[in-house]
Design an enzyme around this catalytic site. Structure first.
Site, PDB file in Angstrom:
ATOM      1  N   GLY A  60       0.812  -1.200   0.000  1.00  0.00           N
ATOM      2  CA  GLY A  60       0.000   0.000   0.000  1.00  0.00           C
ATOM      3  C   GLY A  60       0.853   1.261   0.000  1.00  0.00           C
ATOM      4  O   GLY A  60       2.022   1.237  -0.395  1.00  0.00           O
ATOM      5  N   GLU A  61       0.269   2.321   0.493  1.00  0.00           N
ATOM      6  CA  GLU A  61       0.918   3.625   0.416  1.00  0.00           C
ATOM      7  C   GLU A  61       2.309   3.619   1.052  1.00  0.00           C
ATOM      8  O   GLU A  61       3.280   4.081   0.447  1.00  0.00           O
ATOM      9  CB  GLU A  61       0.024   4.652   1.110  1.00  0.00           C
ATOM     10  CG  GLU A  61       0.214   6.061   0.615  1.00  0.00           C
ATOM     11  CD  GLU A  61      -0.185   7.052   1.696  1.00  0.00           C
ATOM     12  OE1 GLU A  61      -0.709   6.614   2.748  1.00  0.00           O
ATOM     13  OE2 GLU A  61       0.036   8.256   1.502  1.00  0.00           O
TER      14      GLU A  61
ATOM     15  N   THR B 248      -4.275  -2.245  -1.787  1.00  0.00           N
ATOM     16  CA  THR B 248      -5.019  -1.750  -0.627  1.00  0.00           C
ATOM     17  C   THR B 248      -6.486  -2.056  -0.811  1.00  0.00           C
ATOM     18  O   THR B 248      -7.033  -1.802  -1.888  1.00  0.00           O
ATOM     19  CB  THR B 248      -4.857  -0.239  -0.411  1.00  0.00           C
ATOM     20  OG1 THR B 248      -5.946   0.223   0.404  1.00  0.00           O
ATOM     21  CG2 THR B 248      -4.890   0.543  -1.705  1.00  0.00           C
ATOM     22  N   ILE B 249      -7.106  -2.584   0.217  1.00  0.00           N
ATOM     23  CA  ILE B 249      -8.544  -2.806   0.123  1.00  0.00           C
ATOM     24  C   ILE B 249      -9.286  -1.474   0.114  1.00  0.00           C
ATOM     25  O   ILE B 249     -10.434  -1.401  -0.276  1.00  0.00           O
ATOM     26  CB  ILE B 249      -9.098  -3.688   1.264  1.00  0.00           C
ATOM     27  CG1 ILE B 249      -8.885  -3.046   2.637  1.00  0.00           C
ATOM     28  CG2 ILE B 249      -8.491  -5.083   1.227  1.00  0.00           C
ATOM     29  CD1 ILE B 249      -9.735  -3.688   3.723  1.00  0.00           C
ATOM     30  N   ASP B 250      -8.618  -0.399   0.540  1.00  0.00           N
ATOM     31  CA  ASP B 250      -9.291   0.898   0.688  1.00  0.00           C
ATOM     32  C   ASP B 250      -9.481   1.629  -0.635  1.00  0.00           C
ATOM     33  O   ASP B 250     -10.235   2.590  -0.700  1.00  0.00           O
ATOM     34  CB  ASP B 250      -8.490   1.790   1.637  1.00  0.00           C
ATOM     35  CG  ASP B 250      -8.522   1.278   3.061  1.00  0.00           C
ATOM     36  OD1 ASP B 250      -9.472   0.555   3.412  1.00  0.00           O
ATOM     37  OD2 ASP B 250      -7.595   1.593   3.825  1.00  0.00           O
TER      38      ASP B 250
ATOM     39  N   GLY C 123     -11.900   1.700   6.264  1.00  0.00           N
ATOM     40  CA  GLY C 123     -11.690   2.968   5.571  1.00  0.00           C
ATOM     41  C   GLY C 123     -11.245   4.027   6.563  1.00  0.00           C
ATOM     42  O   GLY C 123     -12.078   4.729   7.118  1.00  0.00           O
TER      43      GLY C 123
ATOM     44  N   ARG D  17     -28.027  -0.114  17.231  1.00  0.00           N
ATOM     45  CA  ARG D  17     -26.950  -1.047  17.589  1.00  0.00           C
ATOM     46  C   ARG D  17     -25.789  -0.906  16.615  1.00  0.00           C
ATOM     47  O   ARG D  17     -26.013  -0.792  15.407  1.00  0.00           O
ATOM     48  CB  ARG D  17     -27.451  -2.499  17.517  1.00  0.00           C
ATOM     49  CG  ARG D  17     -28.470  -2.869  18.561  1.00  0.00           C
ATOM     50  CD  ARG D  17     -27.802  -3.039  19.929  1.00  0.00           C
ATOM     51  NE  ARG D  17     -28.772  -3.375  20.952  1.00  0.00           N
ATOM     52  CZ  ARG D  17     -29.507  -2.478  21.626  1.00  0.00           C
ATOM     53  NH1 ARG D  17     -29.385  -1.194  21.374  1.00  0.00           N
ATOM     54  NH2 ARG D  17     -30.354  -2.875  22.554  1.00  0.00           N
TER      55      ARG D  17
ATOM     56  N   VAL E 247     -12.941  -9.447   8.681  1.00  0.00           N
ATOM     57  CA  VAL E 247     -13.469 -10.314   7.610  1.00  0.00           C
ATOM     58  C   VAL E 247     -13.375  -9.631   6.254  1.00  0.00           C
ATOM     59  O   VAL E 247     -13.383 -10.297   5.223  1.00  0.00           O
ATOM     60  CB  VAL E 247     -14.940 -10.741   7.838  1.00  0.00           C
ATOM     61  CG1 VAL E 247     -15.043 -11.740   8.959  1.00  0.00           C
ATOM     62  CG2 VAL E 247     -15.843  -9.554   8.081  1.00  0.00           C
TER      63      VAL E 247
END
EC number: 2.7.1.11
Lengths: 341, 341, 341, 341
Positions: free
Chosen positions: B102-103, B125-127, B170, B266, B273
Site C-alpha cells: 500500500g501507500e 489496498t482494500i481501501d 476505511g 446497535r 473479515v
C-alpha cells in the site's frame, strides 16, 4: 417529467437495480412520474404498463430478473412498430423513454430515437461485448458464478483424474471465458474470436499430463469453433426464428480430446445460472449509476444517447456509436491469459 | 533475470494471485529465477528468502493472505535500511525487485528506487485510495463481503425494528462505505471525507421512521468523524507506534442516535473479515494482470514505476506520482449515492 | 498403533476433513502413526502410500477433493485382491485400515473384513443413500450447490417465461432432488423411486400456466425414468465398464414438455459442480466426527464396523448392515414435498 | 379450518419458510383460511392481523426475517394477556394458533395452551438450545455464516501474525461456537457451559506459538465466562428490562491474552449477521417440514404440542417437555472438538 422505462432481451443481474435507480432519482430528486412497460418493447407497442413509485422498487436492489418482465419483441420487426411506439409515447405524455437492453434493444432504441422519440438507452449484457462502454452490468456476476463453479470443478477433476471442458456463455465474444478462466486458473481458454486448432489444444492438454499432472480444466465459450478443417464439427444451424443454434462445443471437444488423449474428458455446461440471481456488489453499483445518469440525461435533454462507463466515470455516448461494433477480446488481452500448465 | 518479490502491509485478497502471476510470467515465459522475501521488507533487509518456482505457486490463486508473510517493517525507519537493501540485492544478484503493498510500501519503494535499486511496485489496498490507479485489487472483495453482511443485516434490522450502524473499513477514505452502502441500499452513508453533522444524520434517520418504515441502516467508514462541535466524540489518540487509534465511531453513533431518536440503535463492526479469505474473480483477474505487467516492466527496464489500471488497460505510472496524493471520494461520487429513505 | 487410511470412489466434499480428523485423533491423542494410501484401493493393493503427520493435514479442512487421490479400483475385481491387501497390511504392520467411500467401497471393506483384516469404514456419498446412517457428509454441500443454482435459475426462468428442467445428481435415489427442490420451491420434483407419468407432469406444469404464472421449475434426479409406456424414452445403455449410462432425462423431458405445452422448455444439467469444492460447515462437522469415531473404534478393537450418524450421535454399525440396502426416498418424505403451483 | 400464525422473538433464518409452508399446506391441501398476526404476540393480543393466501407467501421461501414482523411482547407479562388472547381467538373464529418462536415464546404458548387455547408451537432459535428437538432451523445458517467469517479471518490472522478472538452468538449455550469452531478448525473453543481458566487458555495458545505457528484463532460464545477467580472480568449487569447485558468477553480476552502472551490479539464480534439473511438449504427444508407438521397436528386436534426433529423424522412433543430444560453442549460433544494446535 413523465418517464417510461422498460427492460428487453435476455435476463441479466442488475436490471432491477437500474429500474430502482431510475425511480429513485426521478421521483425522489425531481418529483417525476415513472411508468414501467411490461415485457420490453411489447409493453410500449401495446401500451401495457403500470406506475412505478418508491414502494414498487423498495425491495428489488439485490434481486435477479426484472420486475417489469422482458421479451425479445423488437419494434422494427413489427408492422408500424415505430408508429405505434410514437403513438403510445404521445398518449401517455412521456418526456423520456429509458430502454434497458443489449445490442438488439439499443439498435431498436436508435431507430426510435432517429424517428424523433426522446430516448436514453442503458446498455445491458452479461457478455460485456458493447464497445462504447468499458463494462456492462451483469458481466461481473456471470464471471463470478462461472469462477465459483470452476473452483468447485477443479477438485473434482483432480479427484477423478479427468479433463473437464467447461462451457460458459459468450456467443460472439469470449469475455466471460477469458475472465473466469483467468480467475480460476484454467489450463486452456477457448474463445470465439480465435478459432481453435484441435491439434494445438490436444498438445497443450497432453503436455500437462506429460508433466505428471492428473487433470486439466479447459474453459470454452459457447460460440467457439474450430479452425476450418481442424476437426469434424457439427454446426447447430438456425432455429425457426433464424437465430443461430449452438452446437455444443464442449460436448464435441470432450469426445475429441478423450479420443486423442486416452484420458476421460467430460463436458460441463454451466448454462443459465450465469444470468440469473442476485447481482454482485460491483454490478449493483454500476447499474445504480447507469440508472441515475439516464435520468439526468433526460432532464438535460440529452436524447439519442446511452450511458457508459469510461474509466471510473459514467458518461453518455451516442446510440449510433454504441451499436457500431461488437467489442471482441483483443489479442493483447488474450495474451495476458496465457495459461501455465 | 533474477527477480525478488515481497508483500508488505495489511492483508489484502489477491496478494497470492500477484505472486503466482509474477512467477508464472517470469519462469514460464522468460526462464527467469524468482525468489520471495519473507515478511515484506524485513525479508529483504535481513536476506530472509526462498526460491519460488511453478510448484510453489500451484494452488494459491484463490487463497487469501500471502504465502510470503507480511510485516509493517519499513526500510526508512531502520538504521541503514537502504544500504542493507542494496547489499542484499547485490549479493543475491537480483535484476529486479517487485514489492507489493500500500501507500507506505510504495513510499519505501520510491525511496529505494531513488537510491538506484531496480524496483517495480504493485499497488495493494482494500481501501482503493491510491490515486494513480483506477482500482486496486482487494477492494472488490472487501466491498463484496461488506455488502453480503449488509444484505443479511437488513432483514434482522427490520425484524428487530432497529437502527443498525454498520462500521466498515476505511481510515482516511470512504470508498468501501460508498460502494457497499450503494450496493446494499443503505439509508445513510458516512465517510471520512465529509465530517458528519449529528443533527442532520438524526433528521435523515428520523424522517425514515416518520414515513412509517420500521428500520434503518447507516453505513459508516471507521475513520468518519463528526463535524467540529457537532457532538461529543471520543477520539482514539495514538498507540505506542504513533498510529492513530480508532474511536469506535459506530458505537458512539449508536448511543447518540438511540438517545435522540428513542429507537433501539446497535453498532455492528465488520472488522477483519473484509480483508481476508478468497478474492473475488474481479480481484483475481486484476491481481494477475498487475503481476504480469510488473514482470514485463522489469524485462523492459522500466524501473521506478508502479502498475496501474486505467480504464480497461494495465499501464505503468511513476512511483513518485503513485504516492503523491490520497484518492478520496469526490463530491460527485458521493452525490450519486444519495440515499432514498 | 499404525493406521492406514484411503479414499475411494467419486469426489465428495468432506473427504479431506475425515482424513484430517483421523490424523488429528490418531497422532495427537494416541501417538499413532498414520499412512495414507494413494488412489483408494489401488494404493493398498500396490503398496503405494505415504506417511500422514499433522503438517500433512494442516490446511485441508475446508478444501474439496482428497489429498490422497481416488480411483474406482475394487479389490474383489482383481485377481487375488484380498491376498494382496492382506500382504501389504502385514508388511506395513498396520493395526487398522480406514477406507472412506460409498456403497462399492463399503462392500469391498466388508469383504476384506470378513477375510480377517482390521477394517473400520467411513461412509461417503453425496447421494445420501446409505441406509445405516441418517446422513452422509457431502450431501449437504451438494444440496446447497443445487439450491443456490435453483435460486439463480428462478429469476431467469421468470424473465424468459420458460419451463426449466433442472437435472441434479442421484442415479438411484432422489434425495438431492427432494431437498434442493423443497429448499428452492420447485414446482415439480421427479425422483428415480417414482417413475413419472408424462401426462401427469404435463398437467401439473400446464396448470401453473393456466393460473397465470409465467414460468415453472422442474427438478429431476439424473436417474429418473418415465413410467413404462408413459413416453418414448431413450435409455443410455451401458458403457464399456458395464456401468449404466444416463440418458439425459432433463433433455428428453424438455423436448417433450415444450411439444405438449407450447412453452419454451430448456434443460439445465448441474453436473459435477455438485460434488466438488469447499464443504459446508455441516459436512465439515459430520466428517470430522466420523473420522474421530473411526480412530476410537480402531483403538477399541471394534472392527468390521462403519461409523454412522443416528439422531445427534455418532455410532458404529456392522459393515454387513451398512450395505444391506439402499436408502430410498420413502413415500411420506416425498409427500412432504408436495409442490404448490 | 381457520388458522392463525405468528412469529415472536429474535430474527432467525427460516421464519418465512415456516409461514409459507403453513399457508401452502393449510390453503392448498385443506382449503383452510390462514391469518397472520403482526409482531408476534402483540398482534394476537391487539387483534392486529392480515389474511395470508398463496400469493402472500409466493416469494418468501429464501428470504430472511419475517413478513409478519416480530416483537418481544409476552402475554404473561401483560395484564390479562391470556384473557385478551382468548377473546381474539374466539372473535376471529380460529381453530388453531401456530406461534413460531424460541424458549420464551414456547413458554407463553404453553401458558395459553394450558388455558385451553388450541396451540401448536414451532420451535425457533439460532442457538439450537431447545432440548426437545435434535435441531432448530436457523442454527445451520448461523453456523454457516460464522464458519465463512472464520475461513476469511484465518488468512488475515496469519498474515498479521495475530491471535484473533472471534465472538459468536450463544448466550447460554455454545452450540454455534462448537460447530463453527470445529468447521473452521479453530485452535480453542470457549463455551458458556464450561467456564474457562485463563491460565489454561493462555497455555494452549502459547503452545501453538512455541510450536512455530504464526497465529491462532479462538472462538468464544458471547455468554462465556471465566472460572471464578481465574481473571478480572467485567460483568455486563442487567439492562432496564432486566435482561442480562453482555460484557464483551472477546474484548476482555483479547486484552488479557495480549498482555500474557506478548502477541497482538484482536477481538472480532460477528454479531447480527449470524441471524439475518437467506437461510441455508438445510434450514429451509427443516422449516418447511415443521410448518407442514404443525398444520397436520392442527387438523388432527393434537394441541399443546410442538414440532420437533428426531433423527430424520418430524414428530410432535408436548409443549411442557419442550421448555423443561435448556439443551447444553454435553461433555462428549465438547470432547469431540478437541482442537489440534
Amino acid at each position: 417529467m413523465r418517464i417510461g422505462v422498460l427492460t428487453s432481451g435476455g435476463d441479466c443481474p442488475g436490471l432491477n437495480a437500474v429500474i430502482r435507480s431510475v425511480v429513485h432519482r426521478a421521483v425522489a430528486d425531481h418529483g417525476d412520474e415513472v411508468i414501467g412497460f411490461h415485457d420490453g418493447w411489447r409493453g410500449l407497442l401495446e401500451g401495457d404498463h403500470r406506475p412505478l413509485d418508491l414502494d414498487a422498487v423498495a425491495h428489488i436492489l439485490a434481486t435477479g430478473g426484472t420486475i417489469l418482465g422482458s421479451s425479445r419483441v423488437r419494434p422494427e420487426q413489427l408492422r408500424d412498430g415505430v408508429g405505434r411506439a410514437r403513438e403510445h409515447v404521445a398518449e401517455l405524455g412521456l418526456d423520456a423513454v429509458i430502454p434497458i437492453g443489449g445490442e438488439g434493444t439499443l439498435k431498436a432504441a436508435r431507430l426510435l430515437s432517429d424517428a424523433g422519440l426522446p430516448i436514453v438507452g442503458v446498455p445491458k449484457t452479461i457478455d460485456n461485448d458493447i464497445a462504447a462502454t468499458d463494462v456492462t452490468f451483469g458481466f461481473d456476476t456471470a464471471v463470478g458464478v462461472a469462477t465459483e463453479a470452476l473452483d468447485r470443478l477443479k477438485t473434482t477433476a483432480e479427484s477423478h483424474q479427468r479433463v473437464l471442458i467447461v462451457e460458459v456463455m459468450g456467443r460472439h465474444t469470449g469475455w466471460i471465458a477469458l475472465h473466469a478462466g483467468m480467475a480460476a486458473g484454467a489450463h486452456a481458454i477457448v474463445v470465439p474470436e480465435r478459432p481453435f486448432d484441435i491439434d494445438e489444444l490436444t498438445a497443450v492438454v497432453g503436455k500437462r499430463f506429460e508433466m505428471g499432472k492428473r487433470f486439466a480444466i479447459v474453459v470454452v465459450a459457447e460460440g467457439a469453433k474450430p479452425r476450418r478443417g481442424s476437426m469434424d464439427f457439427e454446426t447447430g444451424g438456425t432455429d425457426v426464428y433464424g437465430h443461430e443454434r449452438f452446437a455444443g462445443v464442449a460436448r464435441q471437444l470432450a469426445v475429441e480430446l478423450e479420443r486423442r488423449l486416452g484420458k476421460e474428458a467430460r463436458p460441463v455446461i454451466l448454462g443459465h445460472v450465469q444470468r440469473g440471481g442476485t447481482p454482485t456488489a460491483y454490478d449493483r453499483v454500476l447499474a445504480t449509476r447507469f440508472g441515475r445518469r439516464a435520468v439526468e440525461a433526460a432532464h438535460q435533454g440529452e436524447f439519442g444517447m446511452m450511458t457508459a462507463l469510461r474509466g471510473t466515470g459514467i458518461t453518455l455516448v451516442p446510440l449510433a456509436e454504441a451499436v457500431a461494433r461488437l467489442k471482441t477480446v483483443p489479442d493483447e488481452r488474450y495474451a495476458e491469459s496465457e495459461c501455465v500448465l
